[in-house]
Motif scaffolding. Structure first.
Motif, PDB file in Angstrom:
ATOM      1  N   THR A 133     -23.928   8.653 -58.951  1.00 15.54           N
ATOM      2  CA  THR A 133     -23.724   9.194 -57.613  1.00 15.54           C
ATOM      3  C   THR A 133     -23.867  10.714 -57.692  1.00 15.54           C
ATOM      4  O   THR A 133     -23.781  11.305 -58.767  1.00 15.54           O
ATOM      5  CB  THR A 133     -22.333   8.839 -57.065  1.00 15.54           C
ATOM      6  OG1 THR A 133     -21.354   9.442 -57.915  1.00 15.54           O
ATOM      7  CG2 THR A 133     -22.122   7.335 -57.014  1.00 15.54           C
ATOM      8  N   ASP A 134     -24.080  11.336 -56.565  1.00 12.86           N
ATOM      9  CA  ASP A 134     -24.223  12.795 -56.511  1.00 12.86           C
ATOM     10  C   ASP A 134     -23.435  13.279 -55.302  1.00 12.86           C
ATOM     11  O   ASP A 134     -23.799  12.922 -54.189  1.00 12.86           O
ATOM     12  CB  ASP A 134     -25.707  13.145 -56.373  1.00 12.86           C
ATOM     13  CG  ASP A 134     -25.953  14.635 -56.182  1.00 12.86           C
ATOM     14  OD1 ASP A 134     -25.019  15.421 -56.407  1.00 12.86           O
ATOM     15  OD2 ASP A 134     -27.080  14.993 -55.806  1.00 12.86           O
ATOM     16  N   PRO A 135     -22.319  14.033 -55.512  1.00 14.59           N
ATOM     17  CA  PRO A 135     -21.779  14.613 -56.735  1.00 14.59           C
ATOM     18  C   PRO A 135     -21.219  13.568 -57.702  1.00 14.59           C
ATOM     19  O   PRO A 135     -20.948  12.438 -57.311  1.00 14.59           O
ATOM     20  CB  PRO A 135     -20.660  15.521 -56.219  1.00 14.59           C
ATOM     21  CG  PRO A 135     -20.231  14.905 -54.933  1.00 14.59           C
ATOM     22  CD  PRO A 135     -21.490  14.369 -54.328  1.00 14.59           C
ATOM     23  N   TYR A 137     -30.301   9.687 -58.603  1.00 15.08           N
ATOM     24  CA  TYR A 137     -29.109  10.261 -57.971  1.00 15.08           C
ATOM     25  C   TYR A 137     -28.899   9.620 -56.606  1.00 15.08           C
ATOM     26  O   TYR A 137     -29.806   9.615 -55.781  1.00 15.08           O
ATOM     27  CB  TYR A 137     -29.267  11.769 -57.797  1.00 15.08           C
ATOM     28  CG  TYR A 137     -29.254  12.537 -59.107  1.00 15.08           C
ATOM     29  CD1 TYR A 137     -28.069  13.063 -59.615  1.00 15.08           C
ATOM     30  CD2 TYR A 137     -30.421  12.732 -59.835  1.00 15.08           C
ATOM     31  CE1 TYR A 137     -28.046  13.769 -60.814  1.00 15.08           C
ATOM     32  CE2 TYR A 137     -30.415  13.436 -61.037  1.00 15.08           C
ATOM     33  CZ  TYR A 137     -29.225  13.950 -61.515  1.00 15.08           C
ATOM     34  OH  TYR A 137     -29.209  14.647 -62.691  1.00 15.08           O
ATOM     35  N   ILE A 138     -27.709   9.102 -56.380  1.00 14.89           N
ATOM     36  CA  ILE A 138     -27.402   8.481 -55.086  1.00 14.89           C
ATOM     37  C   ILE A 138     -26.422   9.403 -54.349  1.00 14.89           C
ATOM     38  O   ILE A 138     -25.276   9.553 -54.775  1.00 14.89           O
ATOM     39  CB  ILE A 138     -26.769   7.087 -55.273  1.00 14.89           C
ATOM     40  CG1 ILE A 138     -27.616   6.238 -56.242  1.00 14.89           C
ATOM     41  CG2 ILE A 138     -26.623   6.381 -53.934  1.00 14.89           C
ATOM     42  CD1 ILE A 138     -27.000   4.891 -56.553  1.00 14.89           C
ATOM     43  N   GLY A 184     -23.008  18.487 -58.640  1.00 12.81           N
ATOM     44  CA  GLY A 184     -24.286  17.885 -58.276  1.00 12.81           C
ATOM     45  C   GLY A 184     -24.846  18.519 -57.023  1.00 12.81           C
ATOM     46  O   GLY A 184     -24.108  19.124 -56.225  1.00 12.81           O
ATOM     47  N   ALA A 185     -26.152  18.375 -56.851  1.00 15.92           N
ATOM     48  CA  ALA A 185     -26.841  19.043 -55.743  1.00 15.92           C
ATOM     49  C   ALA A 185     -26.256  18.637 -54.392  1.00 15.92           C
ATOM     50  O   ALA A 185     -26.136  19.459 -53.480  1.00 15.92           O
ATOM     51  CB  ALA A 185     -28.328  18.718 -55.797  1.00 15.92           C
ATOM     52  N   SER A 186     -25.865  17.363 -54.248  1.00 11.99           N
ATOM     53  CA  SER A 186     -25.326  16.916 -52.957  1.00 11.99           C
ATOM     54  C   SER A 186     -23.882  17.362 -52.741  1.00 11.99           C
ATOM     55  O   SER A 186     -23.306  17.116 -51.684  1.00 11.99           O
ATOM     56  CB  SER A 186     -25.420  15.391 -52.830  1.00 11.99           C
ATOM     57  OG  SER A 186     -26.770  14.987 -52.834  1.00 11.99           O
TER      58      SER A 186
END
Ligand SMILES: *Cc1c(COP(=O)(O)O)cnc(C)c1O
Length: 413
Positions: free
Chosen positions: A130-132, A161-162, A382-384
Motif C-alpha cells: 500500500t502507499d503510504p 503501489y496501491i 510513500g508518494a501517496s
C-alpha cells in the motif's frame, strides 16, 4: 576489496528520520530558547514502562538461570512451548482461529521477521504494497534485489503501489491483475485505518483465486476497540491457505526495548518450487530460523508469557487504554482546530490531511515553528502520503495535552 550488495545503493531510505532530525536541530540553533518546549509526537516507540506481571516473571526467570536445576541454555528453535501454547490459546483459539502452537515461531521482532521472510521466497514474484506504507516492507525488498531503481517520487521499479488516501477511505483497491505477494498492515501504520471483515474476506478470496501470499502485519491488533474488526487475518475463513501473520509484543506490552514477537506460518501454506512442485513455507521458515537465528532468551520469553496471565492481560489493557486516551485527545484537539483527522480510534496513530494544501514538509515546518511540535511527514511513508501528516499517541499525557493546547491556540482556523 570485496564487492558490495549494490541494491543498497538504490535505497532512498535513511531520508525521513535523519531529515526530521536535521530540521529540528536547525530550528533549535535558530531558536535556542524554544529547545526545551519541543514536543515529539512523531515517535513510533512506546513510552510507558513494562507491565508489572512481565517484570515479575522476568525476575523469576533470571533467578532460575542462577541454579543448575533450572538453568536454560539454547532453547527450542521455534520458541518455548509454554509461550507458543499461550499465544495459540489466547490470541487464536479464543477468537475462533484454527492455529496451533507448532505453527507459531517466536522471534525477537516483527521487523526482523518481515525482512527475513524474503529469504524463503523467490526473487521473481510480483510484490504489492500500500502507499503510504511501513518503510520496512519496501526497503527489505530493495536490499534483497526484488526491485528496480526509485523514481523521483520515491517509487521503486517492479513494486506495485496501491494508493490509500482519504478519497478511497484508506481502503486499498484489490488489484485487477495477479500479484504474488501482498503486504497488509492492520491496524495500519501510518494511517491508523483498520480493515473490516468484509475487506479482509475480499483479500483472502483474491489470494486464493490467484495463488497469492498475504503477509499480514498485525502489530497493532491490541489497539482495536471496535468489536467487529478482526484482530487476526485467520478470523477469515480459508486465510490459513494464503496468509502469514506477524505479531509483536512491542506495542501492546511495551516490549520495543525488550524484544519479543512471533510469526504464524500455517501448515499447508505452500509456494511453488522451480520444478513446479509445491513446498510448504512452514518447513522452509523453520530451516531458515534454525540456521540464522538462535531464539529469544528464556528470560524474555517468560516475560512475554506473563502477558497472557490475568494480571498481564489487565495491565496490557491498561497500557493500551492509556495510549488510546492520548489518541482521543489528539483527535479531538485537531478536529477542534478545524483539521481533517483520520485514524486514532483503533490505532495509536492519528493521520491528518495537512491544512491549506500544504505539502507534508511544509506542514512539518509550520508545526515546528509555530507550536514547537514535531510530527512525521506523510510523504516519508510513500508518494501517496504527500499532503498528510502522522501524529503518534505514544507519549506522556502531559505532552499530549500541552501539544493540543498549543495547536488550539495557534493553528485553529
Ligand atoms: C512497531 C511495528 C512493528 C513491530 O516491530 P518489532 O520489530 O516487533 O518491534 C511491526 N510492524 C509495524 C508496522 C510497526 O509499526
Amino acid at each position: 576489496m570485496p564487492t558490495i550488495n549494490n541494491n543498497f545503493l538504490k535505497l532512498k531510505a535513511g531520508y525521513l528520520f535523519p531529515e526530521i532530525g536535521r530540521r529540528v536541530a536547525e530550528f533549535i540553533k535558530a531558536n535556542p530558547d524554544a529547545a526545551e518546549k519541543i514536543i515529539k509526537l512523531g515517535i513510533g516507540d512506546v513510552t510507558e514502562p513494562l507491565p508489572e506481571a512481565c517484570i515479575v516473571a522476568m525476575h523469576k526467570a533470571v533467578d532460575e538461570q542462577s541454579q543448575h536445576e533450572s538453568f536454560h541454555g539454547y532453547g527450542p528453535e521455534q520458541g518455548y512451548p509454554f509461550l507458543c501454547e499461550a499465544i495459540a490459546e489466547h490470541d487464536y483459539l479464543s477468537r475462533g482461529c484454527d492455529i496451533s502452537a507448532d505453527e507459531i515461531f517466536i522471534s525477537d521482532g516483527s521487523k526482523c521477521d518481515c525482512a527475513g521472510i524474503l529469504d524463503i521466497l523467490g526473487h521473481d514474484n510480483t510484490i504489492a504494497v500500500t502507499d503510504p506504507v511501513y518503510p520496512v516492507y519496501v526497503d527489505t525488498n530493495v536490499m534483497i534485489g526484488n526491485t528496480g531503481e526509485a523514481d523521483d517520487a520515491g517509487r521503486y521499479g517492479k513494486l506495485i503501489y496501491i494508493p490509500v488516501t482519504a478519497e478511497n477511505n484508506f481502503t486499498p483497491e484489490i488489484p485487477a491483475t495477479k500479484v504474488d505477494v501482498i503486504y497488509l498492515c492492520y491496524p495500519n501504520n501510518p494511517t491508523g485505518s483498520v480493515a473490516s471483515k468484509e475487506t479482509l474476506t475480499k483479500w483472502v478470496a483474491y489470494a486464493k483465486q490467484h495463488g497469492s501470499l498475504i503477509l499480514y502485519d498485525a502489530a497493532y491488533e491490541a489497539f482495536i476497540a471496535d468489536p467487529d474488526i478482526p484482530h487476526s487475518i485467520y478470523e477469515i475463513e480459508d486465510a490459513r491457505e494464503v496468509a502469514i501473520e506477524f505479531r509483536s509484543f512491542s506495542k501492546n506490552a511495551g516490549f520495543t526495548g525488550t524484544r519479543c514477537a512471533f510469526t504464524v506460518i500455517p501448515k499447508g501454506l505452500s509456494g511453488t518450487a522451480a520444478d513446479g512442485s509445491m513446498v510448504e513455507l512452514h518447513g522452509l521458515w523453520g530451516r531458515r530460523q534454525s540456521t540464522k537465528f538462535n531464539g529469544v532468551s528464556y528470560i524474555i520469553q517468560r516475560g512475554a508469557e506473563a502477558v497472557y496471565t490475568e494480571a498481564g492481560q489487565q495491565q496490557t489493557a491498561g497500557l493500551v487504554s492509556f495510549y488510546m486516551e492520548n489518541a482521543r485527545i489528539i483527535r479531538e484537539g485537531l478536529t477542534r482546530a478545524g483539521m481533517a483527522v483520520y485514524g486514532g480510534t483503533n490505532a495509536p496513530y492519528v493521520w491528518i490531511k495537512t491544512p491549506d494544501n500544504q505539502t507534508s514538509w511544509e506542514f512539518f515546518d509550520t508545526l515546528l515553528n509555530d507550536t514547537h511540535i514535531v510530527g512525521t511527514p506523510g510523504s516519508g511513508f510513500g508518494a501517496s502520503g504527500e499532503g498528510y501528516f502522522r501524529l503518534s499517541a505514544f507519549n506522556s499525557r502531559e505532552n499530549v495535552e500541552d501539544a493540543m493546547q498549543r495547536i488550539g491556540s495557534v493553528l485553529a482556523v
